[in-house]
Design a protein around this motif. Structure first.
Motif, mmCIF file in Angstrom:
data_model
loop_
_atom_site.group_PDB
_atom_site.id
_atom_site.type_symbol
_atom_site.label_atom_id
_atom_site.label_comp_id
_atom_site.label_asym_id
_atom_site.label_seq_id
_atom_site.Cartn_x
_atom_site.Cartn_y
_atom_site.Cartn_z
ATOM 1 N N VAL A 95 47.809 79.067 32.376
ATOM 2 C CA VAL A 95 48.940 78.503 31.653
ATOM 3 C C VAL A 95 50.227 79.064 32.237
ATOM 4 O O VAL A 95 50.302 80.259 32.562
ATOM 5 C CB VAL A 95 48.855 78.844 30.146
ATOM 6 C CG1 VAL A 95 50.051 78.291 29.389
ATOM 7 C CG2 VAL A 95 47.544 78.319 29.556
ATOM 8 N N ALA A 96 51.238 78.221 32.395
ATOM 9 C CA ALA A 96 52.560 78.673 32.836
ATOM 10 C C ALA A 96 53.391 79.040 31.618
ATOM 11 O O ALA A 96 53.229 78.465 30.537
ATOM 12 C CB ALA A 96 53.255 77.585 33.643
ATOM 13 N N VAL A 97 54.280 80.019 31.802
ATOM 14 C CA VAL A 97 55.081 80.466 30.672
ATOM 15 C C VAL A 97 55.942 79.338 30.111
ATOM 16 O O VAL A 97 56.215 79.291 28.903
ATOM 17 C CB VAL A 97 55.947 81.676 31.079
ATOM 18 C CG1 VAL A 97 57.031 81.268 32.074
ATOM 19 C CG2 VAL A 97 56.554 82.354 29.862
ATOM 20 N N ALA A 98 56.324 78.388 30.965
ATOM 21 C CA ALA A 98 57.138 77.260 30.503
ATOM 22 C C ALA A 98 56.369 76.370 29.535
ATOM 23 O O ALA A 98 56.980 75.675 28.702
ATOM 24 C CB ALA A 98 57.618 76.443 31.708
ATOM 25 N N ASP A 99 55.043 76.389 29.608
ATOM 26 C CA ASP A 99 54.223 75.572 28.713
ATOM 27 C C ASP A 99 54.282 76.048 27.267
ATOM 28 O O ASP A 99 53.865 75.330 26.353
ATOM 29 C CB ASP A 99 52.765 75.567 29.186
ATOM 30 C CG ASP A 99 52.596 74.945 30.566
ATOM 31 O OD1 ASP A 99 53.426 74.091 30.926
ATOM 32 O OD2 ASP A 99 51.636 75.329 31.272
ATOM 33 N N LEU A 100 54.800 77.264 27.060
ATOM 34 C CA LEU A 100 54.832 77.836 25.716
ATOM 35 C C LEU A 100 56.157 77.571 24.994
ATOM 36 O O LEU A 100 56.377 78.095 23.903
ATOM 37 C CB LEU A 100 54.596 79.349 25.770
ATOM 38 C CG LEU A 100 53.151 79.833 25.800
ATOM 39 C CD1 LEU A 100 52.429 79.380 27.053
ATOM 40 C CD2 LEU A 100 53.092 81.338 25.679
ATOM 41 N N ALA A 101 57.003 76.776 25.582
ATOM 42 C CA ALA A 101 58.351 76.569 25.023
ATOM 43 C C ALA A 101 58.321 76.103 23.574
ATOM 44 O O ALA A 101 59.156 76.522 22.758
ATOM 45 C CB ALA A 101 59.120 75.572 25.894
ATOM 46 N N ASP A 102 57.380 75.257 23.212
ATOM 47 C CA ASP A 102 57.322 74.718 21.847
ATOM 48 C C ASP A 102 56.293 75.422 20.973
ATOM 49 O O ASP A 102 56.042 74.992 19.836
ATOM 50 C CB ASP A 102 57.009 73.214 21.892
ATOM 51 C CG ASP A 102 58.112 72.425 22.585
ATOM 52 O OD1 ASP A 102 59.284 72.824 22.479
ATOM 53 O OD2 ASP A 102 57.782 71.416 23.248
ATOM 54 N N GLU A 103 55.691 76.489 21.471
ATOM 55 C CA GLU A 103 54.669 77.211 20.720
ATOM 56 C C GLU A 103 55.265 78.432 20.021
ATOM 57 O O GLU A 103 56.202 79.061 20.532
ATOM 58 C CB GLU A 103 53.552 77.673 21.662
ATOM 59 C CG GLU A 103 52.836 76.554 22.393
ATOM 60 C CD GLU A 103 51.846 75.813 21.505
ATOM 61 O OE1 GLU A 103 51.540 76.322 20.395
ATOM 62 O OE2 GLU A 103 51.374 74.745 21.928
ATOM 63 N N HIS A 117 63.063 88.735 27.261
ATOM 64 C CA HIS A 117 63.125 87.646 26.272
ATOM 65 C C HIS A 117 61.723 87.062 26.153
ATOM 66 O O HIS A 117 61.277 86.333 27.040
ATOM 67 C CB HIS A 117 64.109 86.550 26.708
ATOM 68 C CG HIS A 117 65.519 87.043 26.865
ATOM 69 N ND1 HIS A 117 66.289 87.434 25.799
ATOM 70 C CD2 HIS A 117 66.278 87.205 27.973
ATOM 71 C CE1 HIS A 117 67.477 87.808 26.239
ATOM 72 N NE2 HIS A 117 67.487 87.686 27.559
ATOM 73 N N PRO A 118 60.992 87.363 25.077
ATOM 74 C CA PRO A 118 59.650 86.797 24.911
ATOM 75 C C PRO A 118 59.710 85.275 24.908
ATOM 76 O O PRO A 118 60.658 84.677 24.400
ATOM 77 C CB PRO A 118 59.210 87.334 23.548
ATOM 78 C CG PRO A 118 60.031 88.559 23.339
ATOM 79 C CD PRO A 118 61.343 88.278 23.986
ATOM 80 N N PRO A 119 58.697 84.613 25.485
ATOM 81 C CA PRO A 119 58.708 83.142 25.560
ATOM 82 C C PRO A 119 58.374 82.497 24.221
ATOM 83 O O PRO A 119 57.947 83.169 23.268
ATOM 84 C CB PRO A 119 57.631 82.848 26.595
ATOM 85 C CG PRO A 119 56.671 83.995 26.460
ATOM 86 C CD PRO A 119 57.502 85.191 26.122
ATOM 87 N N GLY A 120 58.547 81.174 24.159
ATOM 88 C CA GLY A 120 58.174 80.407 22.972
ATOM 89 C C GLY A 120 59.130 80.605 21.814
ATOM 90 O O GLY A 120 60.220 81.176 21.952
ATOM 91 N N ARG A 121 58.694 80.165 20.657
ATOM 92 C CA ARG A 121 59.477 80.308 19.436
ATOM 93 C C ARG A 121 59.001 81.540 18.677
ATOM 94 O O ARG A 121 57.798 81.763 18.553
ATOM 95 C CB ARG A 121 59.342 79.051 18.571
ATOM 96 C CG ARG A 121 59.900 77.801 19.241
ATOM 97 C CD ARG A 121 59.896 76.597 18.310
ATOM 98 N NE ARG A 121 58.542 76.145 17.988
ATOM 99 C CZ ARG A 121 58.009 76.175 16.781
ATOM 100 N NH1 ARG A 121 58.707 76.647 15.745
ATOM 101 N NH2 ARG A 121 56.780 75.718 16.570
ATOM 102 N N ALA A 122 59.923 82.308 18.180
ATOM 103 C CA ALA A 122 59.565 83.542 17.477
ATOM 104 C C ALA A 122 59.033 83.225 16.085
ATOM 105 O O ALA A 122 59.484 82.282 15.422
ATOM 106 C CB ALA A 122 60.779 84.454 17.373
ATOM 107 N N ALA A 123 58.079 84.011 15.641
ATOM 108 C CA ALA A 123 57.558 83.884 14.275
ATOM 109 C C ALA A 123 58.570 84.472 13.296
ATOM 110 O O ALA A 123 59.502 85.185 13.681
ATOM 111 C CB ALA A 123 56.221 84.611 14.167
#
Length: 262
Positions: A95-103, A117-123
Motif C-alpha cells: 500500500v502507498a501512503v497516499a492511498d490512506l488519504a481518506d482512511e 505528519h501522520p497520514p490519513g485522517r486523525a481519530a
C-alpha cells in the motif's frame, strides 16, 4: 572500566517486538556461569530504565536522545499497515501512503515511528497503547501503521497487514549507559556484532600457565632415540637390532643352519 565481577548477572531489557532469543542463546553458550535476566519494557520507558541503572543494556528503538546513552544500530524494520481481513487493502501486495488519504489512521501514544505528519485522517482520540489501537482496528474504527514485528506481536485472526511505502521505518539498536560500559556489556556487544569467541575484543580467557606451556613445548622438541640423524627414530634402544635388520646382516643368527650352495 568496571570489572565484570561487580555484577552477579547481566540484566537485559528489550522493547516489545524485539526478539533477543538468538543473542541470549549465544550468551548462555559462552558465559554459562553468568546468569542473564530478560525484562520487557515499554518503548517509551526503556531509556529511563537504562539511565536509572535498572538494566545493564537494552534493545531500543532509535532515536536515543542525549549523550549519556551509547547505541549500536542493528537493523531496520519494514513498516506495515494493519487492516481488517475484509478491507480493500487486504487484496493488495503493498500500500502507498497516499492511498490512506481518506482512511482514519490511529496514532497511539506509544507510537514507535518518527512521524512529522501522520497520514490519513486523525481519530478523535489517540489510543494509549499499540495494543489498544489493534483492538480499535478490529472494531472497524481505523487502520494502524506499525513496524512489522509489532504487527506480528499483536496478531489476530480477523486482522492482516501489508507493507506500506513512503513512510518512516523503525530502527532497532543496542543501547547502554556510557559510564557503565562494563566487561559484561562488552561481552554482549561482541555477541550482537557477531564476534567469535576468540576475538581479541571479546572476553579474554585466562592465559595458560608457563610451566604447562614449557612442558608441552619440551614434549614436541624431544627426539626419539635410536633413529638416524635427520630422520624418524624407531623408538627402540640402541645396540639391539630389529629382527628385520638381523636378517639383512652379513652373519647368520646364532644356531641357524648354513645355507646350501647351488
Amino acid at each position: 572500566m568496571t570489572g565484570s565481577e561487580d555484577s552477579p548477572a547481566f540484566r537485559l531489557a528489550y522493547v516489545p517486538g524485539v526478539t533477543p532469543s538468538k543473542w541470549v542463546r549465544i550468551w548462555h553458550e559462552r558465559l554459562p556461569h553468568i546468569p542473564l535476566t530478560l525484562t520487557q519494557v515499554p518503548a517509551a520507558e526503556i531509556r529511563a530504565t537504562l539511565r536509572a541503572g535498572e538494566a545493564d543494556a537494552g534493545f531500543v528503538r532509535l532515536p536515543v536522545d542525549g549523550d549519556d546513552l551509547s547505541a549500536i544500530p542493528l537493523y531496520e524494520e519494514t513498516t506495515v499497515v494493519v487492516v481488517p481481513k475484509d478491507h480493500l487493502f487486504a487484496a493488495a501486495d503493498e500500500v502507498a501512503v497516499a492511498d490512506l488519504a481518506d482512511e482514519v489512521v490511529l496514532h497511539p501514544l506509544d507510537d514507535t515511528l518518527d512521524w512529522e505528519h501522520p497520514p490519513g485522517r486523525a481519530a478523535r482520540e489517540r489510543p494509549a497503547t499499540t495494543a489498544d489501537a489493534v483492538e480499535l482496528v478490529a472494531a472497524g474504527i481505523g487502520l494502524l501503521i506499525v513496524p512489522q514485528s509489532l504487527a506480528r506481536l499483536h496478531h489476530r485472526k480477523d486482522l492482516t497487514y501489508r507493507t506500506i511505502t513512503d513512510v518512516p521505518t523503525s530502527r532497532v539498536a543496542l543501547s547502554w549507559p556510557q559510564e557503565a560500559t562494563t566487561d559484561l556489556v562488552e561481552d554482549f556487544i561482541g555477541i550482537v556484532r557477531g564476534r567469535t569467541v576468540n576475538s581479541t575484543r571479546g572476553r579474554r580467557t585466562e592465559p595458560e600457565p608457563k610451566a604447562k606451556r614449557a612442558e608441552k613445548g619440551g614434549a614436541r622438541r624431544q627426539q626419539p632415540t635410536g633413529g638416524k640423524a635427520g630422520g624418524r627414530g624407531t623408538g627402540k634402544a640402541t645396540g639391539k637390532p630389529s629382527a628385520k635388520n638381523a636378517r639383512r646382516g652379513s652373519g647368520s643368527p646364532k644356531g641357524s643352519k648354513p645355507r646350501r650352495r647351488p
